[in-house]
Write an enzyme that holds these catalytic residues in place. Structure first.
Site: not given
Ligand SMILES: NC(=O)C1=CN([C@@H]2O[C@H](COP(=O)(O)OP(=O)(O)OC[C@H]3O[C@@H](n4cnc5c(N)ncnc54)[C@H](O)[C@@H]3O)[C@@H](O)[C@H]2O)C=CC1
Ligand SMILES: O=C(O)CCC(=O)C(=O)O
Length: 409
Positions: A264, A269, A292-294
């Site tokens: 995603d 991008e 990138h629509i997660g």
């Molecule tokens: N595709 C999308 O649209 C979206 C993507 N994301 C991405 O997902 C990521 C994670 O989101 P959340 O779970 O809310 O974050 P979070 O901060 O709750 O969890 C991240 C976890 O990764 C762990 N971590 C950090 N570095 C690490 C490493 N080197 N090895 C193993 N574990 C490690 C942390 O200890 C933490 O438990 C966000 O930072 C964002 O970049 C978030 C929302 C939407």
């Molecule tokens: O909705 C977006 O533009 C980005 C979502 C995402 O990757 C995030 O919440 O970290």
């Protein structure tokens, strides 16, 4: 509450990347009408022009707020990331400039977890390649390479908000969940923590990444990691594109070592929906590619709009920095008849003493005061009698190490 130091209609709010209408509604309800709204991200020159006189900026994952952009944004008071990730903002530069950054830490968590759950089933059933064949007039009716999720092992890398939600959902399908995280985490449901990434790679049928973009996660998955995954395993990345060496992933899929993937997020991008998506994964039938629509669901976007706009409006109205990602957290209830001042300073010894000395010498009565610090900066919210507010502000501006000082109301 008394008058805002700057008339609200003079406070410019720049909203980028089509943040949800709910954000505009929150600002308008709070009395902010000077809103510049853009459906997409802006090119570099246009961004510099629009942000120059903006007091607040709201963005999603595309807009890069580098130190250079921030230094150019002379009036910027706070930043809202209408998403979870904040890697698109130079957080440290923002902090040093006295600009708090807010995000929505869990408003789209469930949306990402649900998407990944669906992808797990699709990948295990070989749906992407069957779907592609049908579109081309083919008919791949076969059970070959199709398995149930029940009884398979999901390896979650990064067991935070999304990783834990995904783990719980996957267990409802009868999957066994293992996870690797740099921190010790409470396993939810029947999940179990493994003590190395290698252990996870060797034991998981499906590996799903949910780590943030940090120096430690850059290229965390490259040739060596893919080769340690099980032969015929599946790979999912809905975290950040920089976490994966995308050429190595393409190679591992082409060689057949990895049987399918869902991706995603990408190292590069497209800036807008009109730009071409370029990737070595294009054309691989067994790869689900999503733009990138997660976190892009109606529910998530609406909630994010409300949450982040609410945090920005609160900071503007009363100086609350609760849940800012780069800033000392301060929240102070207003006192009747008092004026509120905010003072952001470099974190060096004795600043509070100097403020109190200066106020005491001038006979300025402090009704309330609250200081919090990070390693870099200190943030003091204080209240004084309204007729002494201007004098207090003049004193604050002279304190050595002051980054910003202003009267809020
Ligand atoms: N595709 C999308 O649209 C979206 C993507 N994301 C991405 O997902 C990521 C994670 O989101 P959340 O779970 O809310 O974050 P979070 O901060 O709750 O969890 C991240 C976890 O990764 C762990 N971590 C950090 N570095 C690490 C490493 N080197 N090895 C193993 N574990 C490690 C942390 O200890 C933490 O438990 C966000 O930072 C964002 O970049 C978030 C929302 C939407
Ligand atoms: O909705 C977006 O533009 C980005 C979502 C995402 O990757 C995030 O919440 O970290």
């Amino acid at each position: 509450m008394a008058k805002h130091s700057l008339d609200k209609d003079k406070i410019k709010i720049l909203l980028l990347e089509g943040v949800h209408q709910s954000a505009v509604d929150v600002f308008e309800r709070a009395g902010y009408s000077n809103i510049e709204y853009h459906k997409a991200s802006l090119g570099e020159d246009q961004l510099l022009e629009s942000i120059k006189d903006a007091h607040f900026v709201g963005l999603r994952s595309r807009t890069q707020l580098t130190a250079q952009v921030l230094n150019h944004a002379e009036k910027l008071v706070a930043i809202g990331c209408f998403c979870i990730g904040t890697n698109q903002v130079d957080l440290s530069a923002a902090e040093k400039l006295g600009i708090p950054v807010f995000n929505a830490p869990f408003s789209n968590t469930r949306s990402v977890a649900e998407l990944v759950l669906g992808e797990i089933i699709m990948l295990l059933r070989g749906i992407p390649q069957r779907n592609a064949q049908c579109h081309r007039g083919g008919w791949l009716k076969s059970a070959n390479g199709s398995v149930e999720a029940r009884g398979k092992t999901l390896g979650v890398v990064g067991y935070g908000h999304i990783g834990t939600q995904l783990g719980i959902l996957a267990e409802t399908l009868g999957m066994r969940v293992i996870f690797f995280d740099i921190e010790d985490k409470l396993p939810l449901g029947n999940a179990s923590q493994v003590h190395s990434l290698n252990e996870l790679l060797a034991n998981a049928d499906v590996v799903s990444l949910h780590v943030p973009e940090t120096p430690s996660t850059k290229d965390m998955f490259a040739e060596a990691e893919f080769s340690k995954m099980r032969q015929g395993g599946f790979f999912i990345n809905a975290s950040r594109g920089t976490v994966v060496d995308i050429d190595a992933l393409a190679q591992a899929i082409k060689s057949g070592h990895i049987a399918g993937a869902a991706v995603d997020v990408f190292p590069v991008e497209p800036k807008s929906n009109d730009d071409e998506f370029v990737s070595p994964l294009r054309g691989l039938d067994n790869v689900i590619l999503t733009p990138h629509i997660g976190g892009s669901t109606a529910e998530a976007q609406e909630n994010i709009g409300i949450e982040v706009a609410g945090k920005l409006a609160k900071y503007s109205d009363n100086g609350s920095t609760l849940s800012a990602v780069n800033f000392p957290e301060v929240s102070l209830a207003p006192h009747a008849g008092a004026s509120r001042l905010l003072h952001i300073h470099q974190n060096r010894p004795g600043v509070l003493i100097k403020i109190n000395q200066a106020f005491s010498e001038k006979g300025i009565n402090i009704a309330a005061q609250y200081l919090q610090t990070t390693a870099e900066i200190g943030y003091v919210v204080m209240e004084v009698d309204s007729d002494q507010a201007q004098e207090a502000l003049d004193e604050l501006k002279q304190i050595e190490g002051t980054i910003r000082a202003r009267v809020l109301f």
